[in-house]
Design an enzyme around this catalytic site. Sequence first.
Site, short mmCIF file in Angstrom:
data_model
loop_
_atom_site.label_atom_id
_atom_site.label_comp_id
_atom_site.label_asym_id
_atom_site.label_seq_id
_atom_site.Cartn_x
_atom_site.Cartn_y
_atom_site.Cartn_z
CE1 TYR A 190 39.06 37.33 26.30
CE2 TYR A 190 40.04 36.12 28.13
CZ TYR A 190 39.99 36.41 26.78
OH TYR A 190 40.84 35.79 25.90
CB SER A 191 36.87 34.23 32.64
OG SER A 191 37.05 32.89 32.93
CE LYS A 196 37.94 34.43 24.28
NZ LYS A 196 37.85 34.38 22.82
CD GLU A 233 49.96 47.61 18.65
OE1 GLU A 233 50.40 47.42 17.52
OE2 GLU A 233 49.24 48.58 18.99
N1 LIG Z 1 46.44 37.92 23.08
C1 LIG Z 1 46.30 37.02 24.05
O1 LIG Z 1 47.07 36.97 25.03
C2 LIG Z 1 45.22 36.01 23.96
C3 LIG Z 1 44.20 36.08 23.03
N2 LIG Z 1 43.23 35.11 23.03
C4 LIG Z 1 42.15 35.16 22.06
O2 LIG Z 1 42.65 35.39 20.76
C5 LIG Z 1 41.71 36.13 20.01
C6 LIG Z 1 42.38 37.33 19.38
O3 LIG Z 1 42.94 38.12 20.42
P1 LIG Z 1 43.96 39.31 20.09
O4 LIG Z 1 44.50 39.14 18.74
O5 LIG Z 1 44.86 39.44 21.25
O6 LIG Z 1 42.95 40.53 20.11
P2 LIG Z 1 43.04 41.97 19.38
O7 LIG Z 1 42.50 42.94 20.39
O8 LIG Z 1 44.35 42.22 18.79
O9 LIG Z 1 41.99 41.81 18.20
C7 LIG Z 1 40.64 41.83 18.45
C8 LIG Z 1 39.93 41.90 17.12
O10 LIG Z 1 38.51 41.92 17.33
C9 LIG Z 1 37.98 43.06 16.67
N3 LIG Z 1 36.83 43.57 17.41
C10 LIG Z 1 36.85 44.26 18.59
N4 LIG Z 1 35.58 44.58 18.93
C11 LIG Z 1 34.77 44.09 17.96
C12 LIG Z 1 33.37 44.14 17.73
N5 LIG Z 1 32.54 44.76 18.59
N6 LIG Z 1 32.86 43.56 16.62
C13 LIG Z 1 33.69 42.93 15.73
N7 LIG Z 1 35.02 42.86 15.88
C14 LIG Z 1 35.56 43.44 17.00
C15 LIG Z 1 39.13 44.06 16.62
O11 LIG Z 1 39.03 44.96 15.53
P3 LIG Z 1 38.23 46.34 15.56
O12 LIG Z 1 38.64 47.07 16.80
O13 LIG Z 1 38.65 46.96 14.28
O14 LIG Z 1 36.78 45.95 15.55
C16 LIG Z 1 40.30 43.15 16.33
O15 LIG Z 1 40.37 42.85 14.97
C17 LIG Z 1 40.58 36.47 20.97
O16 LIG Z 1 39.53 35.54 20.81
C18 LIG Z 1 41.21 36.32 22.33
O17 LIG Z 1 40.28 35.98 23.33
C19 LIG Z 1 43.23 34.09 23.91
C20 LIG Z 1 44.20 34.00 24.84
C21 LIG Z 1 45.29 34.92 24.91
C1 LIG Z 2 41.98 41.99 28.98
C2 LIG Z 2 42.35 41.45 27.58
C3 LIG Z 2 41.29 41.92 26.63
C4 LIG Z 2 41.80 43.20 25.98
C5 LIG Z 2 40.76 43.64 25.05
O1 LIG Z 2 39.77 44.12 25.50
N1 LIG Z 2 40.97 43.42 23.72
C6 LIG Z 2 40.09 43.92 22.73
C7 LIG Z 2 40.53 45.30 22.38
S1 LIG Z 2 39.50 46.04 21.19
O2 LIG Z 2 38.14 46.00 21.62
O3 LIG Z 2 40.00 47.42 21.15
O4 LIG Z 2 39.75 45.38 19.92
C8 LIG Z 2 42.37 39.93 27.53
C9 LIG Z 2 42.51 39.39 26.09
C10 LIG Z 2 43.29 38.07 26.22
C11 LIG Z 2 43.37 37.85 27.72
C12 LIG Z 2 44.46 36.92 28.20
C13 LIG Z 2 44.18 35.55 27.83
O5 LIG Z 2 43.11 35.16 27.40
C14 LIG Z 2 45.32 34.60 28.17
C15 LIG Z 2 45.61 34.61 29.64
C16 LIG Z 2 44.54 33.76 30.25
C17 LIG Z 2 44.76 33.70 31.72
O6 LIG Z 2 43.90 32.77 32.21
C18 LIG Z 2 44.52 35.10 32.26
C19 LIG Z 2 45.61 35.99 31.73
C20 LIG Z 2 45.64 36.04 30.22
C21 LIG Z 2 46.99 36.63 29.81
C22 LIG Z 2 44.50 36.91 29.75
C23 LIG Z 2 44.61 38.32 30.30
C24 LIG Z 2 43.52 39.22 29.75
C25 LIG Z 2 43.56 39.26 28.24
C26 LIG Z 2 44.89 39.89 27.80
#
Ligand SMILES: NC(=O)C1=CN([C@@H]2O[C@H](COP(=O)(O)OP(=O)(O)OC[C@H]3O[C@@H](n4cnc5c(N)ncnc54)[C@H](OP(=O)(O)O)[C@@H]3O)[C@@H](O)[C@H]2O)C=CC1
Ligand SMILES: C[C@H](CCC(=O)NCCS(=O)(=O)O)[C@H]1CC[C@H]2[C@@H]3C(=O)C[C@@H]4C[C@H](O)CC[C@]4(C)[C@H]3CC[C@]12C
Length: 276
Positions: free
Chosen positions: A166-167, A170, A204
């Site tokens: 993931y890192s 980004k 979530e």
């Molecule tokens: N929450 C956190 O702590 C942090 C989040 N961020 C960044 O914020 C942003 C949003 O994160 P967050 O809201 O937590 O993430 P969520 O997991 O809640 O949302 C992820 C979104 O991406 C969509 N998605 C997943 N896979 C795909 C795919 N293959 N193609 C297209 N869309 C896809 C999902 O919808 P669906 O499954 O329907 O496709 C969903 O709408 C990200 O860029 C994340 O890196 C950064 C730092 C911290």
């Molecule tokens: C591991 C998380 C990714 C979860 C994920 O796969 N989401 C998509 C689900 S879906 O495909 O079903 O839609 C990481 C997403 C955000 C990360 C957090 C973040 O970026 C902020 C912090 C940064 C810090 O440097 C590390 C800890 C973080 C809390 C980091 C942890 C991993 C995530 C939650």
Amino acid sequence: FYFYSAPENFSEEMLRGKRVIVTGASSGIGEQMAYHLARMEAHILLTARTEAKLQKVVERCLELGAASARYVSGSMEDTTFPEVVVKEAENTWGGLDMLILNHIGYSYFNYFNGDVGHVRKLLEINFLSYVAMTVHALPMLKESEGSIVVVSSLAGKTGNPFVAPYSATKFALDGFFSSLRHEFIIEKVNVSITLCILGYINTESAVRAVSHAIRGTPAPKEECALEIIKSGALRQRELHYPPGMMGSLLLLQAIAPEFFDSLIRSSYKVENVRRP
Ligand SMILES: NC(=O)C1=CN([C@@H]2O[C@H](COP(=O)(O)OP(=O)(O)OC[C@H]3O[C@@H](n4cnc5c(N)ncnc54)[C@H](OP(=O)(O)O)[C@@H]3O)[C@@H](O)[C@H]2O)C=CC1
Ligand SMILES: C[C@H](CCC(=O)NCCS(=O)(=O)O)[C@H]1CC[C@H]2[C@@H]3C(=O)C[C@@H]4C[C@H](O)CC[C@]4(C)[C@H]3CC[C@]12C
């Protein structure tokens, strides 16, 4: 502080009638951004994979006052999909004012497991599709002198355990978009690029992935979403959210990297992270 602080002149009217694409809008921060934009009376095009969720978000956006709201469902793993999304905006609106790149593909929170295929797939979803969306949207954004907003993470500025794939994706965003910003300035392209550096937010999926292993309380996704929109509208270079600690943390990283790394490690309950 001077470079990263936001001028306090945001007004919600800035978004009224603007044409905005939000990716990853079926849940989390992207969903919340859609609701803010709807209240601000923007035209919104949402995308993610899950059609049923997008339908519900669009319905809510219309109730909240969006000038218009629609969606295109599909996966950003499909290399043809970014062009499909941008074409939908072009055919519907004939232009675009703001591109918010926010989606991420699933990744694990654990020790790196050696799976190179996973890193490759995640680069496609979290990085290359951002590049492709930008390439296809750029002619419209140049025309409107619009904005690109890239949602990244503290893990895209600093190394952290348990998030290696993931890192990497980004960090790649920072390299690409910071380079592109230079070129826009050199060529007098009036399209802003805002990189959003986020800490832990209470979505979530993030809470599910890391709450057992991270000390500290996540920041609210609603406020986070609003700050992202503001930073894009104000054409800021970077957003750091939550505010406060983040700026000094990054300064400490430059001055005392080993000490900084030990602080990072101490924010994890490593005993709760077991190799699968
Ligand atoms: N929450 C956190 O702590 C942090 C989040 N961020 C960044 O914020 C942003 C949003 O994160 P967050 O809201 O937590 O993430 P969520 O997991 O809640 O949302 C992820 C979104 O991406 C969509 N998605 C997943 N896979 C795909 C795919 N293959 N193609 C297209 N869309 C896809 C999902 O919808 P669906 O499954 O329907 O496709 C969903 O709408 C990200 O860029 C994340 O890196 C950064 C730092 C911290
Ligand atoms: C591991 C998380 C990714 C979860 C994920 O796969 N989401 C998509 C689900 S879906 O495909 O079903 O839609 C990481 C997403 C955000 C990360 C957090 C973040 O970026 C902020 C912090 C940064 C810090 O440097 C590390 C800890 C973080 C809390 C980091 C942890 C991993 C995530 C939650």
